[in-house]
Design a protein around this motif. Structure first.
Motif, PDB file in Angstrom:
ATOM      1  N   SER A   1       0.817  -1.209   0.000  1.00 61.94           N
ATOM      2  CA  SER A   1       0.000   0.000   0.000  1.00 61.94           C
ATOM      3  C   SER A   1       0.847   1.252   0.000  1.00 61.94           C
ATOM      4  CB  SER A   1      -0.925   0.009   1.214  1.00 61.94           C
ATOM      5  OG  SER A   1      -0.168  -0.072   2.418  1.00 61.94           O
ATOM      6  N   GLU A   2       2.096   1.153   0.490  1.00 63.56           N
ATOM      7  CA  GLU A   2       2.993   2.301   0.519  1.00 63.56           C
ATOM      8  C   GLU A   2       3.955   2.294  -0.664  1.00 63.56           C
ATOM      9  OE1 GLU A   2       5.051   2.462   4.233  1.00 63.56           O
ATOM     10  OE2 GLU A   2       3.282   1.925   5.397  1.00 63.56           O
ATOM     11  N   SER A   3       4.384   1.107  -1.071  1.00 66.22           N
ATOM     12  CA  SER A   3       5.492   1.036  -2.029  1.00 66.22           C
ATOM     13  C   SER A   3       5.070   1.007  -3.485  1.00 66.22           C
ATOM     14  CB  SER A   3       6.334  -0.217  -1.734  1.00 66.22           C
ATOM     15  OG  SER A   3       5.554  -1.389  -1.882  1.00 66.22           O
ATOM     16  N   LEU A   4       3.857   0.527  -3.788  1.00 71.58           N
ATOM     17  CA  LEU A   4       3.499   0.303  -5.181  1.00 71.58           C
ATOM     18  C   LEU A   4       2.578   1.359  -5.780  1.00 71.58           C
ATOM     19  CD1 LEU A   4       3.041  -3.563  -5.245  1.00 71.58           C
ATOM     20  CD2 LEU A   4       5.015  -2.211  -5.902  1.00 71.58           C
ATOM     21  N   GLU A   5       2.023   2.247  -4.944  1.00 67.52           N
ATOM     22  CA  GLU A   5       1.133   3.263  -5.488  1.00 67.52           C
ATOM     23  C   GLU A   5       1.861   4.141  -6.507  1.00 67.52           C
ATOM     24  OE1 GLU A   5      -0.528   5.399  -2.230  1.00 67.52           O
ATOM     25  OE2 GLU A   5      -2.113   3.939  -1.878  1.00 67.52           O
ATOM     26  N   GLU A   6       3.076   4.556  -6.154  1.00 65.20           N
ATOM     27  CA  GLU A   6       3.842   5.397  -7.065  1.00 65.20           C
ATOM     28  C   GLU A   6       4.189   4.647  -8.344  1.00 65.20           C
ATOM     29  OE1 GLU A   6       5.509   8.630  -8.683  1.00 65.20           O
ATOM     30  OE2 GLU A   6       4.383   8.541  -6.792  1.00 65.20           O
ATOM     31  N   ALA A   7       4.492   3.338  -8.206  1.00 66.54           N
ATOM     32  CA  ALA A   7       4.818   2.535  -9.389  1.00 66.54           C
ATOM     33  C   ALA A   7       3.621   2.433 -10.320  1.00 66.54           C
ATOM     34  CB  ALA A   7       5.279   1.143  -8.951  1.00 66.54           C
ATOM     35  N   ILE A   8       2.415   2.317  -9.733  1.00 67.18           N
ATOM     36  CA  ILE A   8       1.207   2.232 -10.556  1.00 67.18           C
ATOM     37  C   ILE A   8       0.993   3.541 -11.306  1.00 67.18           C
ATOM     38  CG2 ILE A   8      -1.307   2.050 -10.466  1.00 67.18           C
ATOM     39  CD1 ILE A   8      -0.932   0.108  -8.117  1.00 67.18           C
ATOM     40  N   ARG A   9       1.167   4.655 -10.588  1.00 64.45           N
ATOM     41  CA  ARG A   9       1.007   5.947 -11.260  1.00 64.45           C
ATOM     42  C   ARG A   9       2.029   6.106 -12.384  1.00 64.45           C
ATOM     43  NH1 ARG A   9      -0.148   7.834  -5.944  1.00 64.45           N
ATOM     44  NH2 ARG A   9       2.051   8.341  -5.601  1.00 64.45           N
ATOM     45  N   ALA A  10       3.274   5.690 -12.113  1.00 67.27           N
ATOM     46  CA  ALA A  10       4.308   5.797 -13.142  1.00 67.27           C
ATOM     47  C   ALA A  10       3.976   4.927 -14.345  1.00 67.27           C
ATOM     48  CB  ALA A  10       5.661   5.402 -12.552  1.00 67.27           C
ATOM     49  N   GLN A  11       3.416   3.728 -14.064  1.00 67.31           N
ATOM     50  CA  GLN A  11       3.044   2.824 -15.149  1.00 67.31           C
ATOM     51  C   GLN A  11       1.976   3.458 -16.036  1.00 67.31           C
ATOM     52  OE1 GLN A  11       1.017  -0.726 -13.903  1.00 67.31           O
ATOM     53  NE2 GLN A  11       1.718  -1.902 -15.659  1.00 67.31           N
ATOM     54  N   ILE A  12       0.982   4.064 -15.400  1.00 69.97           N
ATOM     55  CA  ILE A  12      -0.101   4.692 -16.159  1.00 69.97           C
ATOM     56  C   ILE A  12       0.437   5.857 -16.989  1.00 69.97           C
ATOM     57  CG2 ILE A  12      -2.235   6.024 -15.934  1.00 69.97           C
ATOM     58  CD1 ILE A  12      -2.847   4.304 -13.437  1.00 69.97           C
ATOM     59  N   GLU A  13       1.339   6.644 -16.379  1.00 68.00           N
ATOM     60  CA  GLU A  13       1.923   7.768 -17.105  1.00 68.00           C
ATOM     61  C   GLU A  13       2.720   7.293 -18.318  1.00 68.00           C
ATOM     62  OE1 GLU A  13       4.195   9.968 -14.322  1.00 68.00           O
ATOM     63  OE2 GLU A  13       2.454  10.681 -13.188  1.00 68.00           O
ATOM     64  N   LYS A  14       3.467   6.179 -18.156  1.00 69.39           N
ATOM     65  CA  LYS A  14       4.260   5.671 -19.271  1.00 69.39           C
ATOM     66  C   LYS A  14       3.372   5.166 -20.395  1.00 69.39           C
ATOM     67  CE  LYS A  14       8.582   4.568 -16.964  1.00 69.39           C
ATOM     68  NZ  LYS A  14       9.615   3.550 -16.724  1.00 69.39           N
ATOM     69  N   VAL A  15       2.266   4.513 -20.028  1.00 64.07           N
ATOM     70  CA  VAL A  15       1.359   4.025 -21.061  1.00 64.07           C
ATOM     71  C   VAL A  15       0.705   5.192 -21.794  1.00 64.07           C
ATOM     72  CG1 VAL A  15      -0.777   2.751 -21.474  1.00 64.07           C
ATOM     73  CG2 VAL A  15       0.945   1.812 -19.945  1.00 64.07           C
ATOM     74  N   ASN A  16       0.328   6.233 -21.028  1.00 56.71           N
ATOM     75  CA  ASN A  16      -0.240   7.412 -21.677  1.00 56.71           C
ATOM     76  C   ASN A  16       0.775   8.069 -22.601  1.00 56.71           C
ATOM     77  OD1 ASN A  16      -2.667   7.069 -20.356  1.00 56.71           O
ATOM     78  ND2 ASN A  16      -2.151   8.440 -18.665  1.00 56.71           N
ATOM     79  N   SER A  17       2.028   8.104 -22.150  1.00 58.62           N
ATOM     80  CA  SER A  17       3.086   8.669 -22.984  1.00 58.62           C
ATOM     81  C   SER A  17       3.277   7.840 -24.244  1.00 58.62           C
ATOM     82  CB  SER A  17       4.396   8.739 -22.187  1.00 58.62           C
ATOM     83  OG  SER A  17       5.454   9.187 -22.993  1.00 58.62           O
ATOM     84  N   MET A  18       3.167   6.513 -24.086  1.00 61.28           N
ATOM     85  CA  MET A  18       3.325   5.636 -25.241  1.00 61.28           C
ATOM     86  C   MET A  18       2.207   5.864 -26.256  1.00 61.28           C
ATOM     87  SD  MET A  18       3.421   1.493 -25.248  1.00 61.28           S
ATOM     88  CE  MET A  18       3.065   0.629 -26.767  1.00 61.28           C
ATOM     89  N   ASN A  19       0.969   6.059 -25.771  1.00 62.50           N
ATOM     90  CA  ASN A  19      -0.136   6.341 -26.683  1.00 62.50           C
ATOM     91  C   ASN A  19       0.106   7.636 -27.447  1.00 62.50           C
ATOM     92  OD1 ASN A  19      -1.947   4.161 -26.473  1.00 62.50           O
ATOM     93  ND2 ASN A  19      -2.641   4.864 -24.480  1.00 62.50           N
TER      94      ASN A  19
ATOM     95  N   ILE B   1      11.187   0.298 -32.634  1.00 59.77           N
ATOM     96  CA  ILE B   1      10.335  -0.264 -31.588  1.00 59.77           C
ATOM     97  C   ILE B   1      10.380   0.691 -30.406  1.00 59.77           C
ATOM     98  CG2 ILE B   1      10.087  -2.075 -29.865  1.00 59.77           C
ATOM     99  CD1 ILE B   1      10.828  -4.124 -31.819  1.00 59.77           C
ATOM    100  N   VAL B   2       9.210   1.230 -30.035  1.00 57.69           N
ATOM    101  CA  VAL B   2       9.103   2.076 -28.858  1.00 57.69           C
ATOM    102  C   VAL B   2       8.593   1.198 -27.726  1.00 57.69           C
ATOM    103  CG1 VAL B   2       8.053   4.124 -27.837  1.00 57.69           C
ATOM    104  CG2 VAL B   2       8.621   4.096 -30.265  1.00 57.69           C
ATOM    105  N   LEU B   3       9.428   1.015 -26.704  1.00 56.22           N
ATOM    106  CA  LEU B   3       9.088   0.123 -25.599  1.00 56.22           C
ATOM    107  C   LEU B   3       8.262   0.852 -24.552  1.00 56.22           C
ATOM    108  CD1 LEU B   3      12.602  -1.515 -25.389  1.00 56.22           C
ATOM    109  CD2 LEU B   3      10.527  -2.616 -26.234  1.00 56.22           C
ATOM    110  N   GLY B   4       7.382   0.083 -23.896  1.00 57.21           N
ATOM    111  CA  GLY B   4       6.448   0.689 -22.955  1.00 57.21           C
ATOM    112  C   GLY B   4       6.795   0.488 -21.510  1.00 57.21           C
ATOM    113  N   GLY B   5       8.076   0.281 -21.166  1.00 61.92           N
ATOM    114  CA  GLY B   5       8.480   0.170 -19.767  1.00 61.92           C
ATOM    115  C   GLY B   5       7.861  -1.020 -19.080  1.00 61.92           C
TER     116      GLY B   5
END
Length: 412
Positions: free
Chosen positions: A99-117, A234-238
């Motif tokens: 609950s403390e460690s992965l929230e930021e990772a989830i936000r970063a993941q979403i940002e990277k996917v949005n950037s990829m789009n 190839i643009v990778l999506g992290g």
């Protein structure tokens, strides 16, 4: 075509937050790959969540990690905010709750996917524009899902005739390392194969598994992509494990090639850092960057200033302290840095009581490290006498003669 990263990240987060059951520990560990964790890191994190705080030996047993790998794994988990490592002996490691460690990772993941789009939209615009200019048939881009990323990357690497240039984060490096056999074959066929990896990849399994013969440097990549023959991209999506592929775009490929060459010139060769372990290798890289930005100027200014600035202070400001290190550790860091930046070396002659700092070029690159070693010895009551020698077209040499109380060359 949209990518539903919110649902993917939320499902993984909720699954981890409920706490692992023994029956699905392996599944959870595999799922953590989406958050950029290697196999050993994921198994160690799940083991810490399920079994609580552990010593290095206990963690190696629980997570089935080789004992020689467990300390670097603990350090990487701490650096990624997933665990805390105690400083007392025996060294222990505790998991930070999901609950403390992965929230930021989830936000970063979403940002990277949005950037990829957004990048994919750019690819479409580039492709459409090129088609109109050339009057040629459109070469379409495609989204590649998690299962197809590696297959597409291998296919494009195998067909590379002139070049394969990668700028990747630590997750993207995992894809590139899996294409090692194809990249080596392309290099043997005459292709220019070079890889720029993120500093976060230092000490990871992906970096260690890169095949020999591929030129590898470390720098923060401005992109996360691989360019084949100047046009296939190839643009990778992290962490999301996805990619966008474009078979042919001379415009986009040319822009990325220019970005790659610019980053390559600033990047640090990875091979000299491989001699150091885990955290020491990352600190050596950070020290190279710090001294590259201000080290030589400070060293030269110190020679003419009445109030010279301590060179070691430049490192201390970035959290790289030398006070508790042995002389052997300091020389090891300096040697890796000098080898990486100017093809030189740093060596200790214990019998003769001297240290030699050599550079393969006449650039002054060795001077900051010579100054740092002098300061380190002075803080331990060791008197030094330094002789600088410039050798025409053969580099430079700094000879540091020690007298008085000696610093311990190795850890006790």
């Amino acid at each position: 075509m949209s990518i539903r990263a919110n649902q993917v990240g939320t499902r993984n987060y909720q699954r981890l937050a409920r706490g692992p059951r023994v029956a699905d520990a392996g599944e959870l560990a595999a799922g953590l790959a989406e958050f950029g964790l290697g196999q050993y890191e994921a198994r160690a994190y799940v083991a810490l969540l399920s079994g609580g705080t552990a010593t290095a030996g206990e963690l190696a047993y629980r997570a089935e990690i080789p004992r020689t790998k467990v300390y670097p794994v603990m350090m990487r988990l701490e650096r990624k905010g997933l665990a805390t490592v105690g400083g007392q002996k025996p060294v222990t490691c505790s998991a930070v709750p999901p609950s403390e460690s992965l929230e930021e990772a989830i936000r970063a993941q979403i940002e990277k996917v949005n950037s990829m789009n957004a990048l994919v939209s750019g690819l479409r615009a580039v492709s459409d524009g090129a088609r109109r200019l050339r009057g040629a048939e459109e070469r379409k881009y495609t989204h590649v899902g998690h299962a197809g990323v590696l297959a597409r990357a291998r296919e494009m690497a195998a067909s590379a005739a002139s070049s394969a240039h990668a700028m990747v984060d630590d997750a993207g490096l995992g894809v590139v390392s899996e294409c090692g056999a194809e990249l080596v074959a392309a290099r043997r066929g005459g292709a220019d194969v070079r890889v720029i990896a993120s500093p976060d990849s230092i000490g990871t399994e992906a970096l260690a598994s890169m095949p020999r013969g591929i030129d590898l440097r470390i720098a923060w990549p401005g992109h996360n992509c691989v360019v084949f023959d100047g046009s296939g991209v190839i643009v990778l999506g992290g962490e999301a494990g996805r990619a966008a592929a474009l078979e042919s775009s001379a415009i986009l490929g040319g822009d990325l090639e220019r970005a790659f060459e610019s980053a390559w010139d600033r990047a640090v060769p990875a091979a000299p850092l491989a001699a150091l372990e885990g955290g020491a290798a990352r600190e050596a890289y950070d020290a190279i960057v710090v001294l590259g930005e201000a080290g030589l100027g400070s060293a030269l200014a110190s020679e003419i200033s009445r109030k010279p600035r301590r060179m070691a202070a430049l490192l201390e400001e970035r959290g790289i302290g030398l006070g508790e290190r042995s002389l052997g550790d300091v020389i090891g860091m300096a040697d890796a840095a000098v080898r990486a930046t100017c093809g030189g070396s740093v060596s200790l002659d214990e019998k003769g009581g001297s240290i030699m700092v050599e550079s393969g070029v006449n650039s002054g690159s060795s001077l900051p490290w010579a100054r740092i070693i002098e300061e380190y010895l002075g803080s331990r009551g060791v008197r030094t006498r330094t002789v600088y020698q410039a050798r025409a077209r053969r580099g430079e040499r700094v000879h540091i003669k020690m007298s008085g109380r000696r610093a311990a060359p190795h850890k006790t």
